[in-house]
Write a protein that holds these residues in place. Structure first.
Motif, mmCIF file in Angstrom:
data_model
loop_
_atom_site.group_PDB
_atom_site.id
_atom_site.type_symbol
_atom_site.label_atom_id
_atom_site.label_comp_id
_atom_site.label_asym_id
_atom_site.label_seq_id
_atom_site.Cartn_x
_atom_site.Cartn_y
_atom_site.Cartn_z
ATOM 1 N N GLN A 1 0.819 -1.219 0.000
ATOM 2 C CA GLN A 1 0.000 0.000 0.000
ATOM 3 C C GLN A 1 0.851 1.266 0.000
ATOM 4 N N ILE A 2 2.099 1.140 0.420
ATOM 5 C CA ILE A 2 3.008 2.284 0.373
ATOM 6 C C ILE A 2 3.250 2.700 -1.086
ATOM 7 N N TYR A 3 3.193 1.723 -1.980
ATOM 8 C CA TYR A 3 3.614 1.951 -3.369
ATOM 9 C C TYR A 3 2.489 2.100 -4.372
ATOM 10 N N GLY A 4 1.305 1.663 -3.987
ATOM 11 C CA GLY A 4 0.207 1.742 -4.938
ATOM 12 C C GLY A 4 -1.075 1.225 -4.323
ATOM 13 N N ASP A 5 -1.989 0.867 -5.194
ATOM 14 C CA ASP A 5 -3.302 0.442 -4.743
ATOM 15 C C ASP A 5 -3.309 -1.087 -4.589
ATOM 16 N N ALA A 6 -3.031 -1.534 -3.391
ATOM 17 C CA ALA A 6 -3.090 -2.969 -3.113
ATOM 18 C C ALA A 6 -4.504 -3.285 -2.642
ATOM 19 N N VAL A 7 -5.127 -4.245 -3.287
ATOM 20 C CA VAL A 7 -6.519 -4.576 -2.983
ATOM 21 C C VAL A 7 -6.573 -5.971 -2.373
ATOM 22 N N ALA A 8 -7.250 -6.096 -1.237
ATOM 23 C CA ALA A 8 -7.434 -7.437 -0.660
ATOM 24 C C ALA A 8 -8.630 -8.079 -1.353
ATOM 25 N N VAL A 9 -8.384 -9.094 -2.180
ATOM 26 C CA VAL A 9 -9.476 -9.704 -2.950
ATOM 27 C C VAL A 9 -10.104 -10.875 -2.200
ATOM 28 N N ALA A 10 -9.431 -11.341 -1.145
ATOM 29 C CA ALA A 10 -9.991 -12.390 -0.283
ATOM 30 C C ALA A 10 -9.223 -12.377 1.021
ATOM 31 N N SER A 11 -9.900 -12.841 2.078
ATOM 32 C CA SER A 11 -9.250 -12.872 3.388
ATOM 33 C C SER A 11 -9.885 -13.966 4.236
#
Ligand SMILES: *Cc1c(COP(=O)(O)O)cnc(C)c1O
Length: 361
Positions: free
Chosen positions: A110-120
């Protein structure tokens, strides 16, 4: 000399044969009059060591020719940043959050871009692997990230996610070389070596060549650009020389054992001894959904904190060490990596059987 059975999650047990060999070579490596620790990384002697290590690793995992093998520093944790730095061209990536390490990698990205959690699987304390057959992966995601064996929670993917054509990046720290892998399914296959391969201080990354480019995020340090490391065959600066030598010894040991098919069988046998006991125990129980169990890390509890503590203390006194579970799970965890002999698991189960007899009310 008395060796204990070490169930630590990492740094972890190493093969005794390897430790003995290293001890024998400590003062005088093959007649050169010095230890590998004292040797120039630019020497012919050392070049032979690192080249042989790479070749043996390639043989063990059948690494295709269009993949580079890099020996890096900074731990798996630093690699969490290297992944977005080197791969996030669209500044978008999909993360599957199955435990602390996956979550840390996700946070770092997330520091570098748009990290999306697609499942957890955080809703149930990461005790399972989510269904990854049809995830909502963004069209412009640069990659899909997983942690393939969750060291803390004891879950593992037994089927890779459907990445919908995106590059798969996998942290395999705690399952590296525990079984064969089809490297061609991955863009990046990496892990810290201190769980299942060697002493702490090295990360091995197997990366598809076309992903190693000059096109990295602005500000990426020279050292963290994979191309820097790949162009110099992991010898851009001083590598963790002794560590790579130890990893190389473990690769030879694995080859002598019969390779990764044999290791897989051994690991399945060892894990079955422990899981079968847990499934039939009236005192202990495993904390993970059966289908998603790891062959490497086996967490279990009694359900009573004081009894768990008593177990860990008495096990230690019996020569079975580092069985305390991670603080977020509690209870116990037995890490039974490649170098843990079957006799160690048998001894643990014997001890658990006795403990159950004495403590079941
Ligand atoms: C231990 C571990 C890490 C962290 O490794 P470091 O080398 O300490 O940074 C990352 N991922 C997994 C799966 C681990 O087990």
């Amino acid at each position: 000399m008395a060796r204990i059975y070490n169930f630590s999650a990492g740094p972890a047990v190493l093969p005794e044969e390897v430790l003995k060999e290293a001890a024998e070579e400590m003062m005088d490596y093959r007649g050169c009059g010095m230890s590998v620790m004292e040797m120039s990384h630019r020497s012919k002697m050392y070049d032979d060591i690192i080249k042989a290590a790479e070749q043996d690793l390639r043989d063990l995992l059948n690494v295709p020719d269009n993949y580079k093998v890099l020996f890096l520093q900074g731990g798996a944790y630093q690699f969490f940043a290297e992944v977005p730095m080197n791969l996030m061209k669209n500044k978008k990536a999909a993360y599957i959050v199955t435990g602390q390490w996956a979550k840390k990698a996700y946070k770092e990205a997330q520091i570098y871009g748009d990290a999306v959690a697609v499942a957890s699987s955080e809703d149930k304390t990461f005790s399972y692997i989510p269904d990854c057959s049809d995830l909502d992966i963004p069209e412009d995601a640069d990659y899909v990230y997983i942690c393939e064996n969750n060291t803390i929670y004891g879950t593992a993917y037994h089927k890779l996610p459907n990445t919908k054509g995106k590059i798969l990046v996998s942290d395999v720290s705690s399952k590296f070389l525990s079984e064969p892998a089809d490297i061609s399914k991955y863009g990046v296959y990496y892990g810290g070596v201190q769980k299942n391969i060697g002493p702490a201080g090295c990360v091995i990354a197997i990366i598809r060549e076309d992903l190693i480019t000059d096109d990295v995020l602005p500000g990426t340090p020279t050292m963290l650009k994979w191309k820097t490391q790949a162009d110099a065959d992991s010898l851009f600066n001083t590598p963790p020389c002794y560590n790579i030598y130890m990893c190389g010894k473990v690769f030879k040991w694995l080859k002598n054992m019969g390779g990764l098919e044999v290791m897989k069988q051994r690991n399945e046998e060892k894990a079955a001894i422990l899981y079968d006991f847990l499934d039939n125990s009236k005192l202990f129980k495993g904390t993970v959904v059966k289908e998603d169990r790891s062959l490497m890390n086996v967490p279990f509890i009694t359900g009573d904190k004081d009894l768990d503590a008593k177990f860990v203390a008495e096990a230690k006194a019996a020569g079975l060490e580092n069985l305390k579970g991670h603080r977020t799970v509690g209870g116990m965890r037995a890490s039974i990596y490649n170098a843990m002999p079957k006799a160690g698991v048998e001894k643990l189960v014997e001890f658990m059987t006795q403990f159950e007899k004495e403590n079941l009310k």
